[in-house]
Design an enzyme around this catalytic site. Structure first.
Site, PDB file in Angstrom:
ATOM      1  N   ASP A 118       0.821  -1.215   0.000  1.00 48.87           N
ATOM      2  CA  ASP A 118       0.000   0.000   0.000  1.00 48.87           C
ATOM      3  C   ASP A 118       0.861   1.275   0.000  1.00 48.87           C
ATOM      4  OD1 ASP A 118      -2.113  -1.656  -0.049  1.00 48.87           O
ATOM      5  OD2 ASP A 118      -2.892  -1.179   1.954  1.00 48.87           O
ATOM      6  N   LYS A 152     -29.496 -16.543 -16.420  1.00 53.87           N
ATOM      7  CA  LYS A 152     -29.474 -15.929 -17.757  1.00 53.87           C
ATOM      8  C   LYS A 152     -29.138 -16.999 -18.786  1.00 53.87           C
ATOM      9  CE  LYS A 152     -27.769 -11.540 -15.914  1.00 53.87           C
ATOM     10  NZ  LYS A 152     -26.617 -10.661 -15.701  1.00 53.87           N
ATOM     11  N   CYS A 154     -41.103  -1.322  38.824  1.00 49.62           N
ATOM     12  CA  CYS A 154     -41.042  -2.641  38.194  1.00 49.62           C
ATOM     13  C   CYS A 154     -42.463  -3.066  37.797  1.00 49.62           C
ATOM     14  CB  CYS A 154     -40.436  -3.648  39.160  1.00 49.62           C
ATOM     15  SG  CYS A 154     -40.582  -5.344  38.578  1.00 49.62           S
ATOM     16  N   GLU A 192     -23.765  -3.303 -10.807  1.00 50.27           N
ATOM     17  CA  GLU A 192     -24.443  -2.867  -9.584  1.00 50.27           C
ATOM     18  C   GLU A 192     -23.447  -2.182  -8.657  1.00 50.27           C
ATOM     19  OE1 GLU A 192     -27.567  -3.719  -9.815  1.00 50.27           O
ATOM     20  OE2 GLU A 192     -28.455  -3.683  -7.814  1.00 50.27           O
ATOM     21  N   CYS A 237     -43.408  -6.283  40.298  1.00 52.34           N
ATOM     22  CA  CYS A 237     -43.575  -6.185  41.754  1.00 52.34           C
ATOM     23  C   CYS A 237     -43.869  -4.774  42.231  1.00 52.34           C
ATOM     24  CB  CYS A 237     -42.347  -6.735  42.466  1.00 52.34           C
ATOM     25  SG  CYS A 237     -40.901  -5.684  42.260  1.00 52.34           S
ATOM     26  N   GLU A 268     -25.960 -16.242 -11.457  1.00 55.29           N
ATOM     27  CA  GLU A 268     -25.093 -15.298 -10.748  1.00 55.29           C
ATOM     28  C   GLU A 268     -25.908 -14.577  -9.678  1.00 55.29           C
ATOM     29  OE1 GLU A 268     -24.916 -11.543 -13.675  1.00 55.29           O
ATOM     30  OE2 GLU A 268     -24.376 -13.419 -14.657  1.00 55.29           O
ATOM     31  N   LYS A 306     -35.823 -14.742  -6.460  1.00 57.72           N
ATOM     32  CA  LYS A 306     -35.513 -14.005  -5.223  1.00 57.72           C
ATOM     33  C   LYS A 306     -35.530 -14.903  -3.995  1.00 57.72           C
ATOM     34  CE  LYS A 306     -36.735  -9.488  -5.442  1.00 57.72           C
ATOM     35  NZ  LYS A 306     -36.220  -8.315  -4.827  1.00 57.72           N
ATOM     36  N   LYS A 360     -27.949 -11.946  -7.443  1.00 57.87           N
ATOM     37  CA  LYS A 360     -28.657 -10.700  -7.703  1.00 57.87           C
ATOM     38  C   LYS A 360     -28.199  -9.744  -6.603  1.00 57.87           C
ATOM     39  CE  LYS A 360     -33.070  -8.666  -8.839  1.00 57.87           C
ATOM     40  NZ  LYS A 360     -32.868  -7.424  -8.086  1.00 57.87           N
ATOM     41  N   GLU A 420       3.801   1.725  -1.188  1.00 55.06           N
ATOM     42  CA  GLU A 420       4.428   1.879  -2.507  1.00 55.06           C
ATOM     43  C   GLU A 420       3.413   2.434  -3.513  1.00 55.06           C
ATOM     44  OE1 GLU A 420       7.850  -1.529  -2.968  1.00 55.06           O
ATOM     45  OE2 GLU A 420       5.788  -2.207  -2.694  1.00 55.06           O
ATOM     46  N   TYR A 421       2.180   1.925  -3.389  1.00 58.38           N
ATOM     47  CA  TYR A 421       1.109   2.388  -4.277  1.00 58.38           C
ATOM     48  C   TYR A 421       0.820   3.877  -4.013  1.00 58.38           C
ATOM     49  CZ  TYR A 421      -3.611   2.771  -6.288  1.00 58.38           C
ATOM     50  OH  TYR A 421      -4.718   3.170  -6.996  1.00 58.38           O
ATOM     51  N   ASP A 422       0.736   4.217  -2.734  1.00 59.03           N
ATOM     52  CA  ASP A 422       0.464   5.618  -2.384  1.00 59.03           C
ATOM     53  C   ASP A 422       1.549   6.542  -2.928  1.00 59.03           C
ATOM     54  OD1 ASP A 422      -1.761   4.771  -1.090  1.00 59.03           O
ATOM     55  OD2 ASP A 422      -0.881   4.802   0.921  1.00 59.03           O
ATOM     56  N   CYS A 462     -38.856 -10.143  43.917  1.00 57.31           N
ATOM     57  CA  CYS A 462     -39.732  -9.837  42.783  1.00 57.31           C
ATOM     58  C   CYS A 462     -40.124 -11.166  42.121  1.00 57.31           C
ATOM     59  CB  CYS A 462     -38.994  -8.953  41.787  1.00 57.31           C
ATOM     60  SG  CYS A 462     -39.906  -8.711  40.249  1.00 57.31           S
ATOM     61  N   TYR A 495     -22.008  -6.888 -14.535  1.00 54.69           N
ATOM     62  CA  TYR A 495     -22.634  -8.169 -14.889  1.00 54.69           C
ATOM     63  C   TYR A 495     -23.160  -8.222 -16.318  1.00 54.69           C
ATOM     64  CZ  TYR A 495     -26.591  -5.389 -13.163  1.00 54.69           C
ATOM     65  OH  TYR A 495     -27.491  -4.394 -12.923  1.00 54.69           O
ATOM     66  N   ARG A 530     -29.981   3.848 -13.690  1.00 51.51           N
ATOM     67  CA  ARG A 530     -30.968   3.289 -14.602  1.00 51.51           C
ATOM     68  C   ARG A 530     -32.130   4.260 -14.858  1.00 51.51           C
ATOM     69  NH1 ARG A 530     -35.124  -0.804 -15.645  1.00 51.51           N
ATOM     70  NH2 ARG A 530     -36.220  -0.410 -13.722  1.00 51.51           N
ATOM     71  N   CYS A 548     -34.527  -4.111  38.514  1.00 52.36           N
ATOM     72  CA  CYS A 548     -35.405  -4.171  39.671  1.00 52.36           C
ATOM     73  C   CYS A 548     -34.571  -4.865  40.741  1.00 52.36           C
ATOM     74  CB  CYS A 548     -36.659  -4.993  39.344  1.00 52.36           C
ATOM     75  SG  CYS A 548     -37.549  -5.489  40.824  1.00 52.36           S
ATOM     76  N   ASP A 572     -27.773  -6.566  -4.299  1.00 56.85           N
ATOM     77  CA  ASP A 572     -28.786  -5.645  -3.803  1.00 56.85           C
ATOM     78  C   ASP A 572     -28.189  -4.253  -3.680  1.00 56.85           C
ATOM     79  OD1 ASP A 572     -31.231  -4.900  -3.028  1.00 56.85           O
ATOM     80  OD2 ASP A 572     -31.169  -5.814  -1.043  1.00 56.85           O
TER      81      ASP A 572
HETATM   82  S1  IVH Z   1     -29.022  -8.252 -15.357  1.00 57.10           S
HETATM   83  C1  IVH Z   1     -31.490  -7.678 -18.789  1.00 57.10           C
HETATM   84  N1  IVH Z   1     -27.703  -9.263 -13.379  1.00 57.10           N
HETATM   85  O1  IVH Z   1     -31.570  -6.286 -10.803  1.00 57.10           O
HETATM   86  C2  IVH Z   1     -30.908  -7.920 -17.519  1.00 57.10           C
HETATM   87  N2  IVH Z   1     -29.222  -7.503 -12.939  1.00 57.10           N
HETATM   88  O2  IVH Z   1     -34.524  -6.068 -11.806  1.00 57.10           O
HETATM   89  C3  IVH Z   1     -30.641  -6.716 -16.777  1.00 57.10           C
HETATM   90  N3  IVH Z   1     -29.296  -6.818 -10.588  1.00 57.10           N
HETATM   91  O3  IVH Z   1     -31.809  -3.153 -12.274  1.00 57.10           O
HETATM   92  C4  IVH Z   1     -30.062  -6.880 -15.475  1.00 57.10           C
HETATM   93  N4  IVH Z   1     -27.784  -8.219  -9.865  1.00 57.10           N
HETATM   94  O4  IVH Z   1     -29.896  -3.522 -10.714  1.00 57.10           O
HETATM   95  C5  IVH Z   1     -28.610  -8.357 -13.758  1.00 57.10           C
HETATM   96  N5  IVH Z   1     -26.437 -10.222 -11.668  1.00 57.10           N
HETATM   97  C6  IVH Z   1     -27.332  -9.328 -12.074  1.00 57.10           C
HETATM   98  C7  IVH Z   1     -27.931  -8.433 -11.169  1.00 57.10           C
HETATM   99  C8  IVH Z   1     -28.900  -7.538 -11.651  1.00 57.10           C
HETATM  100  C9  IVH Z   1     -28.599  -7.246  -9.529  1.00 57.10           C
HETATM  101  C10 IVH Z   1     -30.320  -5.764 -10.537  1.00 57.10           C
HETATM  102  C11 IVH Z   1     -30.112  -4.647 -11.504  1.00 57.10           C
HETATM  103  C12 IVH Z   1     -31.397  -4.480 -12.237  1.00 57.10           C
HETATM  104  C13 IVH Z   1     -32.328  -5.299 -11.430  1.00 57.10           C
HETATM  105  C14 IVH Z   1     -33.304  -5.945 -12.366  1.00 57.10           C
END
Ligand code: IVH
Length: 688
Positions: free
Chosen positions: A48, A308, A426, A191, A429, A128, A332, A130, A50-52, A449, A243, A151, A444, A132
């Protein structure tokens, strides 16, 4: 591309802008390469500092030659000037959403449609996580990051480039690190998220500053990205997983799997370790279950798994619906958060008299479990969270963790909500309660009690304590309510006729219970210690204390310092133990109770201590003056237990005179007659 690992550049000796430009490029390439090693490969090749040093050198050059400062220079990460509003960006290819499904039946329906449309027996998918967080689009033109947007409604998003630049995991330049040539123009999607650790740290900081907490990492990430001051975004330490590719001019991909494995070669971060290429839907579902099991151990939040279709020409054949593609689906997980009404706050009295506020909730399902109560921990927490009775509250339950009230949903208040008043007395009691200044502990102190009594008796007779099988929770309530059991020793004073008066006790049942009570007298010393219910003394600590002190007398007289010296016993626990046997009304009651338990024949020392029994046989002790660790009668009992006798005067039969503070004439006599004199330390060592 030549890339020195640590280019040595002396800024002072740079002769003119041409040389400086060359040096700046060398440094930027090098920094880009180390970002790739660190963020994408997770395998840095320099330290780190060295990078800095590389970054500092580049800053120095840019200071000296400001015309060399480019918007994509890594020195620009700290965040530029705040904006008055976020501009808008039209997505040239719409950012579509994903169809969400919640059970396997729907997943199978998705797979069936794919198979039927494609006319194949099995379709290969990529599964893969999803993530959040918040979807973003990044555009690299000739390798340089030129656009970053949210988006929005899918067609138009907000321009968040100034903020995205502060995310260290987002490369400002893409380069052919992995040997693959980069596209002339690349539009990638992914994301932006906040790690759980950063989220908690941020909320702690906000609580200190009196600011409202964020409900979850997603809201915190969105807040950080969609605000006007890039310096604020920089402080929030956002991260990214890419992604998908919307466009890659000059590069042709055949499968989504290939996309996921090419992006990192350009320096873009993809979560390849938690993605899987699956032969068919069963394979994908198996992976879903695997990811669900791993979910709680991940450092970031995910809320499902995305399936997918892997082959891109198959994706094209399947095409789009109005808002989402036919080739992907998000399966989900069961949600961990839910909102519900806070009907009231009750106050529970624990075994040690501690009062805990409890949220009484309108029952709600979270993660497949119905929740109707949740601890609010302490009164300070109720105030900190700002929850009012009648509020709609956000509840959270992660994995096996007990449900928590996260915060009130202030936006839906209608004015009928009421403030919770910390009780003065209390609730069980009626005795005045003691509340610490910080409102984190409330107790208490009424030793009789009924709430405390029920719980402490329940603990005393429990399996890990005295293990009296016939006394379950209901029996405890019955015995306490009938006044048969008033404290621990009273259990050993129960007579059959006390029991037969009670409901559900036949004569035989009563006799059997008394037999079980008597059998419990032989439980070893560590179990007795545990059963006493000293605050914070669990089974393990009870074992440690039993081994260390060997008898209740030695433990009762232990000093705080001595206790704190034992591994695993901190100051708070040491304080609890000393208080339990102390001089207060509470300590006196406990000592009295222990004396009665001893009389009933409970084990008050370890077997090792018992084996010392008799080792002082035939010796006579005389005590004079006051000892600090023991009262005179306790000291007498200690030696008597080991076979010695005691006397009040020194004679030819006396073996030892134990001398405390302010000794009387016995010391003079002892000196005269040449009897062995022991001070308190010597006496204590003799007992050890
Ligand atoms: S693909 C056509 N891959 O989920 C496909 N989306 O409801 C477009 N999200 O707005 C999205 N992880 O924010 C894709 N591995 C993932 C994801 C992902 C999270 C979210 C993304 C998107 C929402 C879709």
């Amino acid at each position: 591309m030549k890339r020195e690992r640590k280019p040595e550049i002396d800024v002072e000796s740079l002769k003119g802008p041409k040389e400086a430009q060359k040096a700046a490029k060398t440094l930027r390439d090098s920094i880009g390469f180390h970002n790739y090693r660190y963020y994408v490969l997770d395998s840095p090749v320099i330290s780190d500092p060295e990078y800095d040093r590389l970054l500092e050198t580049l800053s120095l050059i840019e200071e000296k030659f400001p015309e060399l400062k480019t918007p994509d220079s890594p020195t620009q990460r700290v965040g530029g000037e705040p904006k008055s509003e976020l501009g808008l960006i039209v997505h040239s290819i719409p950012m579509v959403s994903l169809k969400t499904v919640y059970d396997e039946r729907e997943v199978h329906a998705f797979d069936r449609t794919c198979r039927e449309t494609l006319g194949s027996e099995a379709v290969a998918y990529v599964a893969e996580p999803k993530f959040d967080g918040l979807a973003v689009e990044l555009i690299y033109d000739e390798g340089v990051l030129v656009e970053a947007s949210t988006r929005g409604d899918g067609k138009t998003g907000e321009d968040v480039l100034a903020n995205v630049i502060t995310i260290k995991e987002v490369p400002l330049n893409i380069q052919p690190f992995g040997g693959e040539p980069i596209p002339r123009r690349l539009t990638v999607r992914g994301e932006v998220y906040m790690s759980i650790e950063t989220f908690h740290a941020l909320n702690r900081q906000r609580a200190k500053a009196g600011e409202q907490a964020f409900a979850n990492p997603r809201n915190a990430a969105a807040g950080a990205l969609r605000q006007l001051d890039p310096k604020v975004t920089a402080e929030r330490e956002l991260q990214i997983f890419l992604y998908g590719v919307a466009e890659a001019r000059g590069v042709k991909f055949e499968t989504h799997w290939e996309v996921l494995h090419t992006l990192p070669k350009w320096g873009l971060k993809v979560n390849t370790s938690l993605s899987k290429k699956c032969k068919g839907i069963e394979d994908a579902l198996k992976f879903y279950r695997e990811v669900e099991r791993k979910r709680d151990g991940l450092p970031y939040e995910i809320d499902g798994v995305v399936f997918k279709v892997d082959n891109l020409s198959q994706q094209e054949t399947l095409g789009m619906r109005a808002r989402d593609p036919r080739w992907a689906v998000a399966y989900k997980f069961k949600p961990r958060q839910a909102t519900t009404k806070l009907r009231g706050i009750t106050v529970q009295v624990g075994r040690t008299g501690r009062l805990t506020p409890v949220a009484e909730l309108e029952p709600v399902q979270i993660g497949g479990v119905e929740v109707s109560r949740a601890t609010l921990h302490n009164f300070s927490e109720v105030e900190r969270k700002g929850v009012l009775i009648g509020d709609t509250v956000l509840l959270e339950r992660a994995g096996d963790v007990i449900p928590q009230v996260v915060m009130p949903v202030e936006a839906v208040r209608d004015g009928s909500e009421k403030k919770f008043r910390i009780p003065k007395d209390c609730p069980v009691c009626g005795e005045r309660i003691f509340i610490s200044e910080d409102k984190k502990t409330a107790t208490c102190n009424n030793l009789s009690c009924p709430a405390q009594l029920r719980r402490s008796i329940g603990h005393f007779v429990s399996k890990s304590g005295m293990d009296i099988v016939g006394i379950g929770k209901k029996r405890v309530d019955q015995l306490v309510d009938a006044g048969v059991v008033t404290d621990f020793p009273s259990i050993y004073e129960i007579e059959a006729e006390d029991l037969v008066r009670l409901e559900g006790f036949a004569e035989r049942g009563a006799a059997a219970l008394i037999e079980q009570i008597n059998a419990s007298k032989s439980r070893p010393f560590d179990r007795v210690l545990f059963a006493l219910g000293i605050a914070g003394v669990g089974l393990q600590t009870a074992r440690v204390l039993a081994n260390q002190f060997e008898s209740i007398d030695r433990l009762m007289n232990a000093e705080r310092r001595e206790l704190e010296g034992i591994e695993g016993i901190g100051p708070e626990l040491a304080g609890n133990i000393v208080r339990y046997f102390g001089l207060s009304h509470f300590g006196q009651r406990n000592r009295g109770m222990i004396a009665r338990l001893r009389r009933h024949g409970l084990t008050m020392s370890t077997r090792k201590a018992a084996s010392k029994k008799g080792d002082l046989a035939g010796k006579t002790f005389v005590f004079t003056g006051s000892l600090s660790k023991w009262s005179r009668s306790e000291a007498s009992r200690l030696v008597e237990e080991r076979g010695a006798s005691t006397s009040t005067s020194v004679s030819s039969k006396t073996d030892y005179v134990v001398v405390g503070d302010n000794p009387g004439s016995k010391l003079v006599q002892a000196r005269k007659s040449g009897v062995t004199i022991l001070d308190e330390g010597e006496f204590s060592r003799m007992l050890d």
